[in-house]
Each structure stands twice: as C-alpha cells, then as structure tokens.
Design an enzyme around this catalytic site. Sequence first.
Site, PDB file in Angstrom:
ATOM      1  N   ALA A   1      36.947  53.325  35.474  1.00 13.70           N
ATOM      2  CA  ALA A   1      37.978  52.292  35.567  1.00 13.70           C
ATOM      3  C   ALA A   1      38.150  51.795  36.996  1.00 13.70           C
ATOM      4  O   ALA A   1      38.402  50.611  37.230  1.00 13.70           O
ATOM      5  CB  ALA A   1      39.299  52.837  35.039  1.00 13.70           C
TER       6      ALA A   1
ATOM      7  N   GLU B   1      33.521  47.131  37.521  1.00 12.87           N
ATOM      8  CA  GLU B   1      32.232  46.707  36.987  1.00 12.87           C
ATOM      9  C   GLU B   1      32.243  45.270  36.481  1.00 12.87           C
ATOM     10  O   GLU B   1      31.205  44.629  36.359  1.00 12.87           O
ATOM     11  CB  GLU B   1      31.778  47.652  35.867  1.00 12.87           C
ATOM     12  CG  GLU B   1      32.538  47.524  34.548  1.00 12.87           C
ATOM     13  CD  GLU B   1      33.830  48.337  34.554  1.00 12.87           C
ATOM     14  OE1 GLU B   1      34.490  48.383  33.510  1.00 12.87           O
ATOM     15  OE2 GLU B   1      34.162  48.908  35.602  1.00 12.87           O
TER      16      GLU B   1
ATOM     17  N   ASP C   1      21.349  15.306  58.787  1.00  8.54           N
ATOM     18  CA  ASP C   1      20.356  14.316  59.168  1.00  8.54           C
ATOM     19  C   ASP C   1      21.026  12.945  59.139  1.00  8.54           C
ATOM     20  O   ASP C   1      22.000  12.743  58.407  1.00  8.54           O
ATOM     21  CB  ASP C   1      19.180  14.374  58.197  1.00  8.54           C
ATOM     22  CG  ASP C   1      18.053  13.449  58.597  1.00  8.54           C
ATOM     23  OD1 ASP C   1      17.713  13.426  59.784  1.00  8.54           O
ATOM     24  OD2 ASP C   1      17.526  12.745  57.722  1.00  8.54           O
TER      25      ASP C   1
ATOM     26  N   ASP D   1      13.113  18.184  57.091  1.00 12.09           N
ATOM     27  CA  ASP D   1      14.376  18.920  56.994  1.00 12.09           C
ATOM     28  C   ASP D   1      14.235  20.256  56.269  1.00 12.09           C
ATOM     29  O   ASP D   1      15.116  21.110  56.360  1.00 12.09           O
ATOM     30  CB  ASP D   1      15.424  18.078  56.260  1.00 12.09           C
ATOM     31  CG  ASP D   1      15.780  16.814  56.988  1.00 12.09           C
ATOM     32  OD1 ASP D   1      15.850  16.860  58.232  1.00 12.09           O
ATOM     33  OD2 ASP D   1      15.956  15.783  56.336  1.00 12.09           O
TER      34      ASP D   1
ATOM     35  N   ASN E   1      43.596  48.651  39.706  1.00 17.58           N
ATOM     36  CA  ASN E   1      42.874  49.920  39.767  1.00 17.58           C
ATOM     37  C   ASN E   1      43.607  50.924  40.650  1.00 17.58           C
ATOM     38  O   ASN E   1      43.652  52.122  40.350  1.00 17.58           O
ATOM     39  CB  ASN E   1      41.454  49.698  40.294  1.00 17.58           C
ATOM     40  CG  ASN E   1      40.567  48.993  39.280  1.00 17.58           C
ATOM     41  OD1 ASN E   1      40.986  48.752  38.151  1.00 17.58           O
ATOM     42  ND2 ASN E   1      39.349  48.659  39.670  1.00 17.58           N
TER      43      ASN E   1
ATOM     44  N   GLU F   1      46.376  52.430  38.662  1.00 13.69           N
ATOM     45  CA  GLU F   1      45.897  53.446  37.707  1.00 13.69           C
ATOM     46  C   GLU F   1      45.602  54.765  38.418  1.00 13.69           C
ATOM     47  O   GLU F   1      45.963  55.843  37.939  1.00 13.69           O
ATOM     48  CB  GLU F   1      44.650  52.921  36.992  1.00 13.69           C
ATOM     49  CG  GLU F   1      44.917  51.711  36.094  1.00 13.69           C
ATOM     50  CD  GLU F   1      43.646  51.039  35.607  1.00 13.69           C
ATOM     51  OE1 GLU F   1      42.560  51.631  35.778  1.00 13.69           O
ATOM     52  OE2 GLU F   1      43.713  49.918  35.073  1.00 13.69           O
TER      53      GLU F   1
ATOM     54  N   ASN G   1      41.327  49.507  31.097  1.00  7.09           N
ATOM     55  CA  ASN G   1      40.301  48.906  31.940  1.00  7.09           C
ATOM     56  C   ASN G   1      39.600  47.756  31.221  1.00  7.09           C
ATOM     57  O   ASN G   1      39.330  46.707  31.798  1.00  7.09           O
ATOM     58  CB  ASN G   1      39.289  49.985  32.336  1.00  7.09           C
ATOM     59  CG  ASN G   1      38.174  49.446  33.212  1.00  7.09           C
ATOM     60  OD1 ASN G   1      38.433  48.897  34.271  1.00  7.09           O
ATOM     61  ND2 ASN G   1      36.936  49.599  32.766  1.00  7.09           N
TER      62      ASN G   1
ATOM     63  N   ASP H   1      40.820  43.949  32.714  1.00  4.13           N
ATOM     64  CA  ASP H   1      39.890  43.476  33.740  1.00  4.13           C
ATOM     65  C   ASP H   1      39.163  42.200  33.340  1.00  4.13           C
ATOM     66  O   ASP H   1      38.844  41.383  34.193  1.00  4.13           O
ATOM     67  CB  ASP H   1      38.842  44.554  34.044  1.00  4.13           C
ATOM     68  CG  ASP H   1      39.411  45.657  34.925  1.00  4.13           C
ATOM     69  OD1 ASP H   1      40.625  45.621  35.183  1.00  4.13           O
ATOM     70  OD2 ASP H   1      38.647  46.550  35.329  1.00  4.13           O
TER      71      ASP H   1
END
Length: 870
Positions: free
Chosen positions: A282, A286, A328, A617, A679, A682, A707, A711
């Site tokens: 958790a 991720e 440019d 360029d 997080n 938690e 989680n 999330d």
Amino acid sequence: MSRLPHTLTVDDVAAEFETDLRQGLSADQAAQRAARFGPNALPEAGRRGPLPMLASQFTDFMILLLIAAAAISGIVGDIEDTIVILAIVVLNAAIGFVQEYRAEQALSALQRLAPERATVVRTGAAQAVLAEGLVPGDVVLLEAGNAVPADLRLVEAVDLKLGEAALTGESLPAEKSVGPLPDPGLPLGDRGNMAFKGTIVLFGHARGVVVATGMATELGRIATLLEQTDTPRTPLQQRLAAFGRQIAIGAVAICIALFLLGLARGEPALLMLLTAISLAVAAIPEAMPAVVTVLLALGARRMAQEHALIRRLPAVETLGSVTVICSDKTGTLTRNEMRATEVMLDGQRLPIDAVDARVPAAATLLKSMALCNDVVPSDSRAALGEPTELALWRAAADAGFDRAALLVQAPRVRDLPFDSDRKRMTTIHAGPDGLVAYVKGAPESVLPRCTAMATRDGVATLDPQAALHLAEAMAADGLRVLALAWRPCAGLPDSAAPEAIESDLILLGLAGLLDPPRPETAGAVATCRQAGIIPVMITGDHPATARAVARQIGLIDDDGFVMTGRDLADLSDLDLREQVASVRVYARVDPAQKIRIVAALQDAGQIAAMTGDGVNDAPALARANIGVAMGQGGTDVARQAAGLVLLDDNFATIVAAVREGRRIYDNIRKFVRFIVTCNAAEILTLVVATLVGLPVPLLPIQILWINLVTDGLPGLALAAEPAERDVMRRPPRAPTEGLLADGILLHIVWVGALMAGLTLATQALALQAGLEHWRTMVFAVLTFVQMAHVLAIRVERHTVLGLAFFSNPAVLGAVAVTLVLQGAAIYVPALNAIFDTQPLSLAELAVCMAVSGTVLFAVELEKWVRKRCL
C-alpha cells in the site's frame, strides 16, 4: 586535403581531386574510389535491435520496485493487485521503448532526404546513376528541380540558385558562383561556390566536382551529431526516479519496524508478517506511473486540439518546466515568405502600405514591380516564382496593379534575365506611349547606371551617393534591398547587350524586402516573458536580418547585442556558459554551434526548449530538454528528432502548450500530494496503534482494499482539473525543485498525522464504547478521510468551496464511486465475510463521515494561512 574546397580555384579543384572537368572520371577510377570511400549514403550501423531496446526498459529502479510489489501481492494472495501492477509495468516499458526507437526514425528520415539518382559525367558521357554510387572527383550536372546528391565544388554555374533553408536557415535562395573564396572560416550560408548534399536547385544549371560523400558531407555531419546526441531525461523522469527510491526505502524500513514492534508486543507472527507486507504494497504508490501516464496522455490529447502534437508523453510535463525557448527564425518566428515592407520613393523611406498609387512616380514604381518580374500567376492572389519576385508581385497586386492586365496593355518584347555577374534583370515592354525598359537589381549594380530620379514633381537629378546611403541604411535594418529603374526606348536596340539597354536610367525607388514576423509572435514573446520564460533566437541568417526581426517582436531593443557564429566560435565552453544567460539573438550559426548553445544553457541550470523546422535544427532539437518542430513547413528529420510538433507552424501555439504543461505538472503534484499523504496516514495509523498498545487497526485485506479504491479513480480524476488562475503569471519551477517542494512535504506530514489521528481517535472511542465492529469504523474513516482530502487539494492556492467545487465533475464522480464501493464492502453480506466487516448503523456512519469532513476544512484553513502569511 590541406585546403577547404571553397578556397580553391576551379583548376586547383580538378588537380586536388584528380579529375577532368570535361571528361569526368573513368569507370575504373570510379570503382577504385568507391572501394576507398564507400557508398554515398548515411549508414545505420551501431543501433540496438528492438529486443535489446525492450529488455533495457526493465532495468529502471521504479520498474524493478513495481515487479517486487507484484511478487509481494502474489504472495499475500491478492492476484488482482498483482495483475494491475504488472499491467502498469508493461505500459511503462512500452512508453520507454517508443521513446528510444524515435532516434532511429530520425536517422532514417535523414536517409530518405538524400536523393536517389544523380546525373554524372564519366568517360565524357553524361549518365544517370544511383546517388549512393557517387565518389569524390565525380563531375555532376545539376538542373532546376534537382536535389544535390553530394557536396559539390561548383566549376560552372549559370543563373544558379539553391534552396538551402533546411540546411542553413536562410529563407532566400542562395545565389551561386564559381570563384574561389579565400576565407576558410566562412559559414555554410556564405560559401557561394558550394552546393551541399540534400539542398534543392531552384533555378539555373551547373556543373560541380564531388568533394565529399556520405557521412563526410555537411548533411552527414548533422547525421553524426544527431547520432551522438544524448537525449536528456526529462525533469519528470528524474523526479519520479528519485521519489520512488525515497518512498521505497522509507516504506520498507517502516514496515520492518512495524513487524518487529508487533512481535515485541506478542502479536501473532503470521498476522504481523502479512500486515507488514500489505502495508508495504500500500505504501509503494504503484498506481503513480499509470496515473502520471494517463495525466500526460490526456494533456497530449488536449494539446492536439490546440494544434500541438506530442511525440513522447514526458514532453508534456517538460513544457511546464521550460525556462528558455531557443527558436529558429525562418518559418518559426517569421512567415517564411518574403514581403515588400518598405520603399524609398522620392528620397523618403515609406512603409509599403503608405505608398499613394495615385502619385505618378509611385504608380510607375508599382508597375515596374509587376512587369519586371517572372512570376507565373495561378490566380488573382497566388503565383509561382522566386521569393523576392513573389514579394514584389504581391506588393503591386495589393496596390491594384494586376500583372496580367498590365501585360495586355504593355506586352513584353525582350528581356535580359538576371545573372550573378550583372546582379540585375531588364524587361522591355511595348506600351501605348512606345517602348519602355524596366530594370531591377542590387542597388550597387543599378544606381551607377541611373542619371535621374523620379519624384512627385517629375524627373530630378539623382545624387547616387545619397541613394546608396539610403539603400545601406535599409540593409542595416535587416531588409533585402532592390533598386528599380526605367527608361523610354526610341526602338528596340540593335544589340541585346546589357550596356545598350541598361544605361541612362531613371531611378524609380528602392524596395525593402523582409521575411516578416508572424502577427502573433510578438504577443507570444510577451506572454513567455510574463511567464518567466526567456525567448532566444538562434538562426543561420544574416545578423542584420536577425536583429530587425528580433526588434519587431520585442526580443531585443535597438541596442540589443547579436552574437554571430564567429563570435561564438572564439568562446570556450566556460566563456559561453557565462555569456549565454544575457544573449537573446544568435546569427550565422551552424548546427554544431546550436548544440553548444543549448548545452551551455543546460549546464547553467536551465530547462531548454528548441524550436525549428530544418535539417540543421535536428541535432539541437534532440539535445534540448524538449525539441519543438514545425509540422507543415518542417522537415521529416526535425519532426522525428522533436518531442513536440506544432501542426500549424505557429510559434504562439507553444504558449498554449506551455500553459498545458504547467497545468499537467500541477495536477501531477496534486496527485503526489494526495497519494503520499494518504499512504502516510495508513502507515502512521498502524505504527502508532502498535506503539500505544491498541489492537492492529486493520487487517491485511482491508489495507489492500483501501489502497485499491482510493489510489486509482480519485487520483486519475485529478487529470481533468482545470488550470489554476495564475498558472501563466508565475515563474517556471526551478529545475532542481523536487516533487515535495513548495510546502508539500509539510502538508504530507501534518495532514497525514491529522488523518491518522482521526482514525485512531475513532478506534479508541469505539473500543471504549465496547463496539464489536470498531474495526469496521476504522476501515470506513480511513477511506472517508482520503476522499475529503482529494476534494480539498483539487485547488492548490485558492479555496475549493464555491464554484470551484463543481469545476471538475470527474473528481466528484470518482469520490462517489469510491464511497459506493466502500459502502458495499460494509453493507453487502457476501463482502462482509471477505473483508471481515459488519454493517454500521446510520448514526455510526454519520459520525464516521463527520469526523472525516474535518480534513476538508483543515486543508482549506491551511490555504488561507499560506495566502495571508507567505
């Protein structure tokens, strides 16, 4: 060879390359040199194949961290989370693969630019051969429309003009001659006796000796620069990598400590092991790479609607970090088309739109612009021809002088075409009042042949020196100046020699031509400055032209400094790094120098964007933090090397892209603020409960559920958050600024502690009241406080209460879905058994929601305090 080809005479070139200018090489000589020098091609050797490219995507620390998290989830038994994490890993690997593959595409585009066939003289006969078969010493024939197949030293040139804009940045056709140029340090654009590989023959014909092939050509040098240029990691990639390491180390340390504390308290070892592992999963965000990818993708889609095409997603965020835009000139800041902007009439300089066509002298001047011209009109507003002639034709047409109608009244009966020796052209017309000759050309060529000047009051004596001074003043302002004159003819001269016609002329005036800035460029430059972004012009064009355009768009003032390529070549890298912060205009620079400028800016701590459209360029586009290419007028090479393509070739579009980049980065910061704070809450909830002797607040499956539902959707919905009101009125972020800067770390600490405190207070009070379902209340509160938090942080600097509360329906919908899912986990009997929950009474649910709402008002109070005190 000891001397550069452009410094040699024609005979010396033939001797140096052991060739016959009439007969060319023999077949045996060509075969021997082909074996020695190799094919006239841009090789693609030394690149990794697709499989090694793909494998390298799995060596990033964050990717390895996610794979480990997937393995831990599988051990815990959460197969769904394992599948989600692995899907995220595959998505990120695919994005990285595409980014690396584009370098190969850029080199392939360079190879496609090279012409396939060429006309070469061998053993005295002209023959068509594959361009890759050319060797040094070959004699090549060029005609209008040909692409130059190799670098050539011209030995014959008849009215030859080449289009070199893609290589040198010069918008005007390059006039060519054959005489030697003794200065070995001449920029490419000034080497008038050379024809470079990949440029286009616009007019005339020529014969040249091949002096360089393949990677030894100027085009090959660019390919080498592009191949050797390392594309820097974007600021976002750098910040996410560092951030991932910090979180992983901290999360693992805390989870080990939690496991040991639990054992010391006598908790079951298996329960503490599963709890620690679940908390580790958790705590590692991720979902962050996936959410960031979606944020960038949605931003890219919005940019496409504004005519800005993103070729690699991190470029979206990089735009928000840009501190310097190196642009440019030709085709980017300007229209890439010549316009007559000014005339000298009766000794006075006037804007072209101030010319009164009712005045006879002015009418004759405009008539000469239309008639002494070789454009081929396709309709009343369009024509085909050289840029300078198109500019004069357009100026006359805008004033009401239609060339086709004038030719009916005064048909052309003879002409003397322009050539590089005379530097003028003449047309003779049979008008109602007899024959008239109109002459057009360079002032230094035409003025000495004039004896009088047309004025408002008739014809007056000409002061050639005064007229020449006016022409020089116009040229100093960056204008290309042409002189126009006329004379009546009693009859067609017996001889077509120029001297018989181009003498005793009456000067009509001077015309000043310029590739003008786009009308929106000045506003875009001003907006960039307001946003704290430094605009810089880097061009291969003449310094006077660069200065004139820079003044018009507000880039420099009248006394602004313009650094030339020669000035730059004299500077060491250290000296350049010290001066680069103060220079706003560079002129007559070559591709390698563009890279030096960009590198110096980066070494000075700047985030550099480079805009451009030509082959010249491409290396700088690849070297810059973000390359911005032109979609309509740009080359394939530039587009492949860039991270962003402007579909409308409009410099102002980059301002909208920068705004979108800043919005996206703000939303990424909001997501990081949200995910890390939650997080932290938690982790603190479980660690503090263990420290103070409370029972383990949540079971492993409950931690993973929170989680999963908090999330994903809410964090993803932050992508649709509109831009803050002051997004373009604040300076760019410092390149070294971390994701947790500007008070975010403090916010994470105190809000995370508040959320954990509210959760633990709920647990303690429920235990004190003897409620058996205390863990369900903890489960509910820890979810609800996170939803209150995501609603509060949607607006970073202003209150979310009021109209702003409804500005992002996606977040409101995501919060509603999360609450429904959480309610299902609490009230659906089948899920009660899975999550070990019990239904709450209506009063208990209301208490949980009221406690959680404290977070919303606490964060609003934080904004108020920061606004008043900081």
